[in-house]
Design a protein around this motif. Structure first.
Motif: not given
Length: 118
Positions: A7-20
């Motif tokens: 879980s945790g995927g998505g659409l972000v902009q360059a430079g952003d962060s995500l946690r899977l």
């Protein structure tokens, strides 16, 4: 048998962060290591990061070193992938994988899409 759910995927902009996150169930007491792989359109699946439960050794692909961090919570049977400074080339389906034997990743999750826009 082992079941893995990402879980945790998505659409972000360059430079952003995500946690899977990847939650494991089943024969998790036998888990030797867990890892994250990714597959971009038209490309082969590639290794991203891995963690060995015994000793906590961490492994990273050169392309993500310094930007991604893998961690795990043994008590929760969960592994995480913190992704910082995301780039458009990080766009892919990210898969969690589990290895019970130390020889190969034999268990895979269904994958979660990560899309990084420029």
């Amino acid at each position: 048998q082992v079941q893995l759910v990402e879980s945790g995927g998505g659409l972000v902009q360059a430079g952003d962060s995500l946690r899977l996150s990847c939650a494991a169930s089943g024969r998790t007491f036998s888990m030797y290591r867990m890892g994250w792989f990714r597959q971009a359109p038209g490309k082969e699946r590639e290794f991203v990061a891995g963690i060995r439960w015994s000793g906590g050794r961490l492994y990273y692909a050169d392309s993500v070193k310094g930007r991604f961090t893998i961690s795990g919570d043994n008590a929760k049977n969960t592994v995480y992938l913190q992704m910082n400074s995301l780039k458009p080339e990080d766009t892919a389906v990210y898969y969690c994988a589990g290895d019970l034997t130390g020889y190969n990743y034999g268990y895979w999750g269904q994958g979660t899409q990560v899309t990084v826009s420029s």
